[in-house]
Design a protein around this motif. Structure first.
Motif, short mmCIF file in Angstrom:
data_model
loop_
_atom_site.label_atom_id
_atom_site.label_comp_id
_atom_site.label_asym_id
_atom_site.label_seq_id
_atom_site.Cartn_x
_atom_site.Cartn_y
_atom_site.Cartn_z
N UNK A 78 0.81 -1.22 0.00
CA UNK A 78 0.00 0.00 0.00
C UNK A 78 0.85 1.27 0.00
N UNK A 79 1.99 1.24 0.66
CA UNK A 79 2.83 2.45 0.72
C UNK A 79 3.29 2.85 -0.68
N UNK A 80 3.76 1.88 -1.45
CA UNK A 80 4.24 2.19 -2.80
C UNK A 80 3.09 2.53 -3.75
N UNK A 128 2.39 6.13 -3.05
CA UNK A 128 3.49 6.97 -3.52
C UNK A 128 3.39 7.19 -5.02
N UNK A 129 3.15 6.12 -5.79
CA UNK A 129 3.05 6.25 -7.24
C UNK A 129 1.83 7.08 -7.64
N UNK A 130 0.71 6.86 -6.96
CA UNK A 130 -0.52 7.59 -7.31
C UNK A 130 -0.38 9.07 -7.00
N UNK A 131 0.24 9.39 -5.89
CA UNK A 131 0.44 10.80 -5.55
C UNK A 131 1.47 11.46 -6.48
N UNK A 132 2.41 10.68 -6.97
CA UNK A 132 3.34 11.24 -7.95
C UNK A 132 2.63 11.57 -9.25
N UNK A 133 1.71 10.71 -9.67
CA UNK A 133 0.90 11.01 -10.86
C UNK A 133 0.07 12.26 -10.62
N UNK A 176 7.80 12.67 -2.15
CA UNK A 176 6.61 11.96 -1.69
C UNK A 176 7.05 10.63 -1.08
N UNK A 177 6.69 10.41 0.16
CA UNK A 177 7.12 9.20 0.88
C UNK A 177 5.89 8.35 1.16
N UNK A 178 5.86 7.16 0.59
CA UNK A 178 4.70 6.28 0.73
C UNK A 178 4.44 5.85 2.16
N UNK A 179 5.52 5.60 2.91
CA UNK A 179 5.34 5.14 4.30
C UNK A 179 4.68 6.19 5.17
N UNK A 180 4.81 7.45 4.80
CA UNK A 180 4.12 8.51 5.54
C UNK A 180 2.65 8.60 5.10
N UNK A 181 2.41 8.37 3.82
CA UNK A 181 1.04 8.48 3.29
C UNK A 181 0.12 7.43 3.89
N UNK A 182 0.64 6.22 4.13
CA UNK A 182 -0.23 5.16 4.65
C UNK A 182 -0.57 5.35 6.11
N UNK A 183 0.09 6.28 6.76
CA UNK A 183 -0.19 6.53 8.18
C UNK A 183 -1.31 7.54 8.37
N UNK A 184 -2.00 7.86 7.31
CA UNK A 184 -3.06 8.86 7.38
C UNK A 184 -4.12 8.50 8.42
N UNK A 185 -4.61 9.51 9.09
CA UNK A 185 -5.67 9.29 10.08
C UNK A 185 -7.05 9.52 9.49
N UNK A 186 -7.09 10.03 8.27
CA UNK A 186 -8.38 10.29 7.60
C UNK A 186 -8.34 9.76 6.17
N UNK A 187 -8.32 8.43 5.99
CA UNK A 187 -8.20 7.87 4.65
C UNK A 187 -9.34 8.25 3.71
N UNK A 188 -10.55 8.38 4.25
CA UNK A 188 -11.67 8.74 3.38
C UNK A 188 -11.56 10.18 2.89
N UNK A 189 -11.06 11.07 3.71
CA UNK A 189 -10.84 12.45 3.27
C UNK A 189 -9.77 12.50 2.19
N UNK A 190 -8.73 11.70 2.36
CA UNK A 190 -7.68 11.64 1.34
C UNK A 190 -8.22 11.03 0.04
#
Length: 839
Positions: free
Chosen positions: A498-500, A503-508, A634-648
């Motif tokens: 999920x982290x990668x 990361x790829x989706x946010x890079x796009x 953009x760091x995938x390991x930070x993105x997966x730690x989101x506390x509001x996945x639905x907002x993201x």
């Protein structure tokens, strides 16, 4: 800009600061600013502090820049210079709304400052504040009525707001001031832009009169002809339209649009008459392909056979590589497909026996003709998904000429369609190694490698064409190579990394942000160069840029990943949910640990290589524009730690709903997000739009069931919302019976495997105790006639625990699919000693 309350010497220095800033001599400007501030009387001079901050910003010292500008603003809140500079600083950080506020404050103290008004108008069109843009451009016009940019800018503002009459009046008033001047390209573009506004306003007759009356002044002859031909056609003047499009055809006989418009202008809706026109055009330019291809589309029966026979022989003799793709659109007509297949088989037999296309032919053909016939035959059988025959003919072609690249590419495509990506990669890589200088082959091979999960190998292949001394992935990302990013996200999603994925989706997504930002420089450029029609096209393209398929793919993977993170929150750095590690066997846990060690080792290796080559990479690296700091990675390991996945997830979903409403997948994803958020009205809206877009989408059955269950169990509060829900649900379920709706849907779509599977999932959701029965129905479903894609779809959803299958149930379904698609790797029974080849 002028500094207030400065004596002559310091005022001269201030002017030098401005000149140094304009000439990008920032160090000299900083020196002059310090000279002024060194005087104890002016060490708190607001405008000098502001300009010093702006200069520091251009040198990359952003914190000092903000400190100086804010300090200067505090010392002189009534200075338009300080507010303007603060706005420029905000603009450099892409804080456009804040910058606009600063510009408006600056205009309070100097309401007629041209530079501030121009800067404000640029930000307003960038942020699509069209009403504000109109007011600003009008003010600029009033201040400088003798400048062309003022008139044109105001006309564009009116045009973007749909005020066509006012825009035309402005352009016509300005054009009267240009009478008597010699015609040039810029005036020609102005005339064509005026005509395009008339066309949008529906004034076809006026537009036609306009372009004819200014024919001598319009230098873009092709655009004039295209507009004239289309306007004649819209006004029903078919003879004139045909004459114009015939002239266009003579200019470019390979343009299929001109040919179609020419045929349509003659009013011949009969295919035979239209065919005669195409043949007439082809006689005028015998070497042109477009009129002949259009004739193939129109012809039928014996006429089609005669035409395509000669065409195939010519193209196969020449060895045209894209011949199959050129004719592919004809295969929708089954009779035409059978005719082509019969002719190709005849060529194959005749070439084997007589070395001629037909026994009656006079001259023998070169051996290459036989080779191309075998390749075409293989492609025909691959189109029918008859893999055995396709491989037979392509193997014969490879034996005939082992050094020819095309058979290897076709063979890799056959294996891809058969579901064996490992073998497909082998053959496409063979083709790639035969010509390492071919970028197309390299990209194709890399894409196949990604599809097979060979990410490391794909990166190695791409490294042949990326910058030396920099990891291939970084360079591809820098070049906005979005197909590589989306394909990488696909395989990471399949591997549940999920982290990668994120990361790829946010890079796009960042690339699309950059594309939107890049339009900023074109706002002043287009008005200066008078490329007005192209500029309006750019604005409309940018407004819909996130409707592109690359963004759609990235958004799909990102939203589904965020939904997973919502359902199973993160527990460790590998991106696994709380329950996923506990559910693993000891062997799977060992594999996971091994994977972690390999990933860490590779990461360290890449880091070491990057350190070794850092000097070379930094030397070649493109520097950011003045005042801009390179954004953090953009760091995938930070993105997966989101506390509001639905907002993201909504950050990806909102552009899809706005720009891709015609795509069923948009509404499928929307329903899943809104269902988790408990937004009932939006759930209903998503289902209605999905049914309107494509009522046969498989997931609609499950979503309709979930919606009905949600309304039944949770209901709604009383009042207007309850009335709306009752009305809308009455339209969706007239009998208020979801079981009856599912039965009706099954009678319409139940013969399709994907729809049948989702119907069984819907019934299981409705009646959980029937889950085992529904699963058995799926296992007993006759797969004959199902596609490979449908079988893989069902297997993927079974693996995601839909219908709660056991490993034996999944093995049973895979075995049935394997019998139907023996080459597909997805259905091959796994061996106990088999280790995962996925990264």
């Amino acid at each position: 800009m002028m500094a207030k309350d400065l004596p002559p010497r310091e005022n001269t220095l201030f002017k030098r600061i401005l000149k140094c800033y304009e000439n990008k001599q920032y160090k000299s400007g900083l020196k002059h600013a310090r000279q002024i501030l060194s005087n104890s009387k002016y060490q708190e001079h607001g405008e000098t502090l502001a300009m010093m901050g702006l200069t520091l910003n251009c040198l990359g010292r952003k914190e000092e820049a903000y400190d100086n500008v804010k300090r200067g603003l505090r010392n002189n809140l009534r200075s338009h210079v300080c507010w303007h500079v603060f706005g420029l600083l905000q603009r450099s950080d892409k804080k456009y709304e804040e910058a606009i506020k600063c510009y408006r404050n600056a205009l309070k103290w100097d309401k007629d400052n041209l530079q501030i008004l121009r800067d404000l108008s640029l930000l307003q069109i960038q942020t699509r504040d069209l009403d504000g843009y109109k007011m600003t451009r009008h003010q600029l016009l009033m201040l400088r009525a003798n400048q062309r940019a003022g008139w044109v800018g105001y006309a564009i503002a009116l045009h973007t707001l749909g005020e066509y009459e006012n825009a035309l009046n402005v352009l016509q008033t300005f054009r009267k001031t240009q009478e008597g001047k010699p015609a040039d390209y810029e005036f020609s573009e102005l005339l064509l832009y005026e005509a395009s506004i008339m066309v949008e306003a529906g004034k076809f007759k006026e537009a036609l009169t306009h372009i004819y009356s200014h024919r001598d002044s319009i230098l873009d002859i092709q655009s004039w002809l295209e507009m004239a031909g289309e306007l004649h056609a819209r006004l029903g003047e078919h003879e004139d339209s045909a004459e114009v499009f015939e002239e266009l055809y003579q200019r470019n006989p390979e343009n299929a649009t001109y040919i179609e418009s020419y045929v349509r202008a003659h009013g011949h809706y009969n295919d035979e008459d239209s065919l005669q026109l195409c043949q007439k055009l082809h006689k005028q330019h015998p070497r042109a392909e477009a009129p002949f291809n259009y004739a193939l589309k129109l012809s039928t029966g014996s006429t089609f056979r005669t035409l395509v026979d000669g065409y195939l022989q010519r193209q196969l003799r020449k060895g045209v590589p894209p011949l199959f793709n050129i004719l592919k659109h004809l295969f929708q007509d089954k009779n035409k497909f059978e005719t082509i297949k019969e002719l190709i088989h005849g060529y194959y037999t005749s070439l084997e026996e007589h070395k001629k296309f037909t026994p009656e032919s006079e001259d023998e053909e070169f051996p290459t003709s036989y080779l191309h016939v075998m390749i075409f035959l293989a492609q025909l059988y691959d189109y029918e998904r008859d893999t055995t025959k396709a491989l037979y003919y392509i193997d014969r072609a490879m034996q005939h000429t082992p050094t020819y690249i095309d058979p290897y590419m076709v063979k890799s495509k056959i294996y891809k369609h058969a579901g064996d990506m490992t073998e497909a990669v082998h053959w496409v890589d063979e083709a790639r190694t035969m010509d390492l200088a071919d970028r197309y082959l390299n990209c194709k091979a890399a894409k196949y490698m990604l599809r097979a999960g060979m990410i490391d190998k794909a990166e190695e292949a791409c490294a042949l064409f990326t910058r030396e001394g920099q990891p291939a992935v970084d360079n591809l990302n820098e070049m906005q190579c979005m197909w590589f990013l989306t394909e990488s996200a696909r395989i990471y999603f399949k591997n549940q990394d999920w982290a990668n994925v994120l990361q790829k989706c946010h890079e796009v997504e960042k690339h699309f942000v950059d594309i939107v930002e890049d339009q900023f420089d074109f706002h002043p450029y287009s008005m200066r160069k008078m490329t007005l029609r192209a500029y309006i096209g750019l604005l409309r393209l940018e407004d819909s840029i996130r409707g592109h398929q690359f963004f759609n793919k990235a958004a799909d993977y990102a939203i589904r990943t965020y939904l997973h993170l919502y359902d199973k929150p993160m527990s460790d750095s590998n991106g696994l949910g709380n329950g996923e590690i506990d559910d693993m066997t000891e062997k799977e846990k060992k594999k996971l640990e091994s994977k972690k060690k390999r990933a860490a080792k590779k990461k360290q290796q890449q880091k070491n290589e990057a350190n070794v080559n850092s000097n070379a990479a930094n030397k070649d690296k493109k520097q950011p524009p003045d005042g801009e700091v390179a954004p953090p990675p953009i760091v995938g390991n930070e993105l997966v730690k989101t506390e509001a996945p639905l907002d993201d997830a909504m950050k990806f979903l909102d552009p899809l709903r706005a720009l891709s409403p015609q795509c069923p997948n948009t509404h499928k994803l929307a329903f899943q997000v809104f269902h988790r958020q408990g937004k009932l009205l939006l759930m209903i809206q998503s289902v209605k739009r999905a049914l309107k877009t494509n009522a046969r989408t498989p997931e609609i059955a499950l979503h309709m069931t979930q919606l009905a269950q949600y309304v039944k169990t949770k209901g709604t509060s009383s009042g207007i919302i309850a009335e709306i829900v009752k009305t809308e649900m009455g339209e969706l379920l007239p009998q208020n019976d979801i079981r009856e709706w599912l039965n009706v849907r099954e009678s319409l779509t139940g013969t399709n495997l994907k729809n049948f599977f989702m119907l069984r999932c819907a019934h299981a959701h409705l009646t959980p105790e029937s889950t085992a029965q529904q699963l058995q129905s799926v296992l007993d479903f006759p797969l004959k006639g199902s596609t490979l894609e449908s079988c893989e779809y069902v297997l993927d959803h079974l693996n995601s625990e839909m219908l709660n299958p056991t490993p034996e149930d999944i093995a049973t379904f895979s075995s049935s699919c394997h019998a139907l698609f023996p080459l597909a790797t997805a259905f091959r029974p796994s061996k106990p000693e088999e280790e995962s080849v996925q990264r």
